[in-house]
Design a protein around this motif. Structure first.
Motif, mmCIF file in Angstrom:
data_model
loop_
_atom_site.group_PDB
_atom_site.id
_atom_site.type_symbol
_atom_site.label_atom_id
_atom_site.label_comp_id
_atom_site.label_asym_id
_atom_site.label_seq_id
_atom_site.Cartn_x
_atom_site.Cartn_y
_atom_site.Cartn_z
ATOM 1 N N THR A 134 50.345 34.156 42.122
ATOM 2 C CA THR A 134 49.583 34.903 41.118
ATOM 3 C C THR A 134 49.122 33.982 40.005
ATOM 4 O OG1 THR A 134 50.784 36.947 41.582
ATOM 5 C CG2 THR A 134 49.669 36.794 39.461
ATOM 6 N N ARG A 135 50.017 33.120 39.543
ATOM 7 C CA ARG A 135 49.641 32.188 38.473
ATOM 8 C C ARG A 135 48.513 31.271 38.930
ATOM 9 N NH1 ARG A 135 54.177 28.402 35.940
ATOM 10 N NH2 ARG A 135 54.010 27.451 38.015
ATOM 11 N N ASP A 136 48.602 30.769 40.143
ATOM 12 C CA ASP A 136 47.545 29.909 40.671
ATOM 13 C C ASP A 136 46.223 30.669 40.760
ATOM 14 O OD1 ASP A 136 49.371 27.872 40.887
ATOM 15 O OD2 ASP A 136 49.653 28.085 43.060
ATOM 16 N N ALA A 137 46.302 31.935 41.170
ATOM 17 C CA ALA A 137 45.090 32.756 41.270
ATOM 18 C C ALA A 137 44.438 32.916 39.904
ATOM 19 C CB ALA A 137 45.417 34.115 41.871
ATOM 20 N N ARG A 138 45.259 33.106 38.864
ATOM 21 C CA ARG A 138 44.702 33.264 37.516
ATOM 22 C C ARG A 138 43.987 31.980 37.082
ATOM 23 N NH1 ARG A 138 45.540 37.541 39.143
ATOM 24 N NH2 ARG A 138 46.989 39.099 38.297
ATOM 25 N N LEU A 199 42.168 30.831 44.920
ATOM 26 C CA LEU A 199 41.833 32.244 44.834
ATOM 27 C C LEU A 199 42.201 32.967 46.125
ATOM 28 C CD1 LEU A 199 38.368 32.106 43.040
ATOM 29 C CD2 LEU A 199 40.455 33.166 42.156
ATOM 30 N N PRO A 200 42.623 34.222 46.028
ATOM 31 C CA PRO A 200 42.994 34.981 47.234
ATOM 32 C C PRO A 200 41.761 35.482 47.974
ATOM 33 C CG PRO A 200 43.179 36.376 45.301
ATOM 34 C CD PRO A 200 42.834 34.996 44.790
ATOM 35 N N GLY A 201 41.960 35.766 49.248
ATOM 36 C CA GLY A 201 40.871 36.322 50.045
ATOM 37 C C GLY A 201 40.586 37.764 49.698
ATOM 38 N N THR A 202 41.603 38.502 49.309
ATOM 39 C CA THR A 202 41.439 39.899 48.915
ATOM 40 C C THR A 202 42.113 40.110 47.567
ATOM 41 O OG1 THR A 202 43.457 40.573 50.076
ATOM 42 C CG2 THR A 202 41.375 40.711 51.298
ATOM 43 N N VAL A 203 41.678 41.128 46.849
ATOM 44 C CA VAL A 203 42.258 41.442 45.546
ATOM 45 C C VAL A 203 42.653 42.905 45.520
ATOM 46 C CG1 VAL A 203 41.067 39.639 44.263
ATOM 47 C CG2 VAL A 203 39.942 41.838 44.600
ATOM 48 N N ARG A 210 37.621 36.829 43.671
ATOM 49 C CA ARG A 210 38.236 36.457 44.943
ATOM 50 C C ARG A 210 37.596 35.166 45.469
ATOM 51 N NH1 ARG A 210 36.278 41.535 48.521
ATOM 52 N NH2 ARG A 210 35.800 42.502 46.533
ATOM 53 N N GLN A 211 38.153 34.650 46.547
ATOM 54 C CA GLN A 211 37.720 33.356 47.065
ATOM 55 C C GLN A 211 36.242 33.353 47.448
ATOM 56 O OE1 GLN A 211 39.179 31.989 50.985
ATOM 57 N NE2 GLN A 211 39.950 30.175 49.905
ATOM 58 N N THR A 212 35.779 34.413 48.095
ATOM 59 C CA THR A 212 34.389 34.442 48.538
ATOM 60 C C THR A 212 33.421 34.413 47.361
ATOM 61 O OG1 THR A 212 34.633 36.845 48.739
ATOM 62 C CG2 THR A 212 34.764 35.536 50.776
ATOM 63 N N ALA A 213 33.842 34.914 46.192
ATOM 64 C CA ALA A 213 32.975 34.861 45.016
ATOM 65 C C ALA A 213 32.752 33.415 44.590
ATOM 66 C CB ALA A 213 33.587 35.665 43.876
ATOM 67 N N SER A 240 31.359 34.409 57.785
ATOM 68 C CA SER A 240 32.354 34.455 58.867
ATOM 69 C C SER A 240 33.700 34.995 58.410
ATOM 70 C CB SER A 240 32.535 33.060 59.468
ATOM 71 O OG SER A 240 33.062 32.157 58.510
ATOM 72 N N SER A 241 33.898 35.127 57.096
ATOM 73 C CA SER A 241 35.182 35.621 56.589
ATOM 74 C C SER A 241 35.447 37.060 57.018
ATOM 75 C CB SER A 241 35.217 35.540 55.059
ATOM 76 O OG SER A 241 34.367 36.516 54.475
ATOM 77 N N GLY A 242 34.394 37.809 57.292
ATOM 78 C CA GLY A 242 34.542 39.208 57.678
ATOM 79 C C GLY A 242 34.937 40.112 56.525
ATOM 80 N N ARG A 243 34.933 39.609 55.308
ATOM 81 C CA ARG A 243 35.359 40.402 54.147
ATOM 82 C C ARG A 243 34.220 41.193 53.518
ATOM 83 N NH1 ARG A 243 40.430 38.913 53.469
ATOM 84 N NH2 ARG A 243 41.100 36.779 53.980
ATOM 85 N N HIS A 244 32.997 40.918 53.945
ATOM 86 C CA HIS A 244 31.850 41.583 53.339
ATOM 87 C C HIS A 244 30.876 42.042 54.418
ATOM 88 C CE1 HIS A 244 33.281 40.194 49.463
ATOM 89 N NE2 HIS A 244 33.399 38.976 49.984
ATOM 90 N N ALA A 245 30.128 43.083 54.110
ATOM 91 C CA ALA A 245 29.140 43.617 55.035
ATOM 92 C C ALA A 245 28.082 44.368 54.253
ATOM 93 C CB ALA A 245 29.797 44.559 56.060
ATOM 94 N N LEU A 246 26.889 44.445 54.813
ATOM 95 C CA LEU A 246 25.841 45.245 54.202
ATOM 96 C C LEU A 246 26.194 46.718 54.309
ATOM 97 C CD1 LEU A 246 22.622 43.530 55.636
ATOM 98 C CD2 LEU A 246 23.604 43.228 53.352
#
Length: 468
Positions: A134-138, A199-203, A210-213, A240-246
């Motif tokens: 968590t600290r690293d993510a911040r 950053l994490p892949g999901t929040v 998040r990482q994709t941002a 390719s992360s599959g975390r986002h879609a239209l």
């Protein structure tokens, strides 16, 4: 994030200052005071929320940043340029003066956010966290926000003061002069590269970075520098992360019942009817045609020429941009507030998946991969209910992608930056003015905003941009 404004008020009482309104680049808080306050995870987390809260400021994504990045372009205009001291009209007519409130507030609020991010980064390493992850993510979140703010600053003003450490010395922000844009870009790239690693892949909390941002923003930085080979793998990784879609329907993207959906990569959060109507956005009031809703201001409205570009079968027509009964276009991505007109619940989108696909198409096209470029462009066109592009050459695809970015991203603060990075701002705007009988001509000095006059007055090392 809703605690951020309350925390700012509490912090102001603690420090004997208005922590959310003071110009922190001129009056930074002392390390001694903050060191005594930022002693544990709870206190640091509250200050992190205050950094996010800065993004909601009127000078940033609360109002002025979407205006300063759209109104100078052919996307939007000011319906009532003389109102509100002409601060929007100056942007529209390229008569901006250094004392303009928009120009000043964007600069001030950006450095407030940068200073607060610096504070967190200076202290968080000395604070024990229950979870080091968590600290690293911040740390990654703060570096992302700092990079985002500097990216906006360097594109708007050119060379700007670069400070990456918490400071008690006001001269660190004024007195050192302006740092070369190339060095600022190096810091932006370093911050985002570091952020991607932690950053994490999901929040679990809407609105957190998040990482994709960070990957998408770094790709946009490289795209701005025309470093297409560096941008390509970052954009491909987001896809390719599959975390986002239209979203299947354009109407679902900005619905208040579907906020932070899978298409949204990063958005500044607003909520209507919270904390005495203090967590909403004022954008709906400012960016609605005058006379349509009580209190509407008529600034930053889509141009009629933009609205005319939507074909009759385009599903975005009258979903992204509508027209009043008198024929005045307005942005429908902003939803009518449920409480008062100055308390809108629409988030301000900073990065979304459609932008990533269009950036990917542009990068592929510039790398002479026209086939894949057309494929990604067509993903946006198909969602809009349009046939595949007929463009096949690199030049034709370049124009088609630029047009699709206008139609898809209108009102999201992309158009003026797109014109700047493609070196087409002067030719496009002069053609627009000529075609519409507007007696304005711009030249190279209009490509940068003036440095705020108050900054120049108090800082002998800061020189004004040419032409102002």
């Amino acid at each position: 994030m809703k605690k951020s404004l309350l925390f700012c008020a509490a912090l102001g009482l603690l420090l004997g200052t208005s922590a959310c309104n003071d110009n922190l680049y001129q009056d930074p808080q002392t390390s001694k005071t903050l060191g005594a306050f930022l002693r544990n995870e709870t206190e640091v987390e509250e200050y992190v929320n205050a950094v996010y809260g800065t993004l909601q400021a009127q000078g940033l994504y609360g109002l002025y940043l979407p205006a300063i990045t759209e109104i100078p372009s052919d996307n939007t205009y000011d319906e009532v340029p003389a109102n509100d001291d002409g601060i929007y009209g100056q942007l529209d007519q390229f008569t901006t003066i250094p004392s303009n409130a928009v120009v000043t507030s964007v600069w001030q609020a950006s450095y407030q956010g940068i200073q607060r991010a610096n504070v967190v980064l200076s202290h968080i390493g000395n604070v024990s966290y229950a979870s080091t992850t968590t600290r690293d993510a911040r740390v990654g979140e703060m570096k992302f926000i700092r990079a985002l703010l500097y990216f906006n600053l360097v594109r708007l003003y050119g060379d700007v003061p670069l400070v990456t450490q918490e400071t008690t010395d006001p001269n660190a922000y004024f007195g050192q002069g302006r740092t070369a844009a190339a060095q600022v870009y190096t810091q932006i790239i370093n911050d985002l590269t570091d952020a991607i690693k932690v950053l994490p892949g999901t929040v679990s909390q809407a609105g957190r970075v998040r990482q994709t941002a960070a990957q998408a923003l770094l790709a946009k930085v490289y795209l701005t520098q025309q470093n297409y080979s560096a941008a390509l793998p970052l954009l491909q990784t987001v896809v390719s992360s599959g975390r986002h879609a239209l979203q299947g329907n354009p109407a679902d993207i900005f619905s208040l019942t579907n906020k932070n959906n899978s298409e949204i990569i990063f958005a500044v959060q607003f909520a209507s009817g919270v904390n005495g109507n203090t967590e909403g956005s004022i954008a709906y009031q400012q960016f609605s045609p005058s006379g349509t809703v009580s209190g509407a201001k008529g600034h930053n409205l889509p141009t009629k020429s933009l609205y005319a570009l939507y074909g009759s079968t385009d599903r975005r027509k009258d979903v992204y941009v509508g027209v009043t009964s008198s024929g005045t276009p307005f942005l429908k991505k902003l939803v009518l507030p449920t409480t008062v007109i100055t308390d809108g619940g629409s988030n301000q989108v900073v990065l979304r998946y459609a932008d990533v696909l269009l950036m990917l198409a542009e990068v592929q096209n510039e790398l002479a991969n026209t086939t894949d470029a057309a494929t990604n462009l067509n993903l946006i066109r198909t969602r809009a209910g349009l046939a595949n592009t007929t463009a096949t050459t690199q030049a034709a695809l370049r124009a088609a992608i630029a047009l699709e970015r206008r139609l898809e991203l209108v009102g999201e603060g992309q158009r003026w930056f797109d014109l700047l990075r493609t070196s087409t701002a002067i030719s496009v705007m002069n053609s627009y003015f000529s075609a519409n009988g507007i007696l304005i001509t711009i030249d190279s000095h209009h490509l940068l905003m003036p440095v705020p006059q108050a900054q120049v007055n108090t800082d002998p090392a800061i020189k004004q941009n040419p032409g102002y």
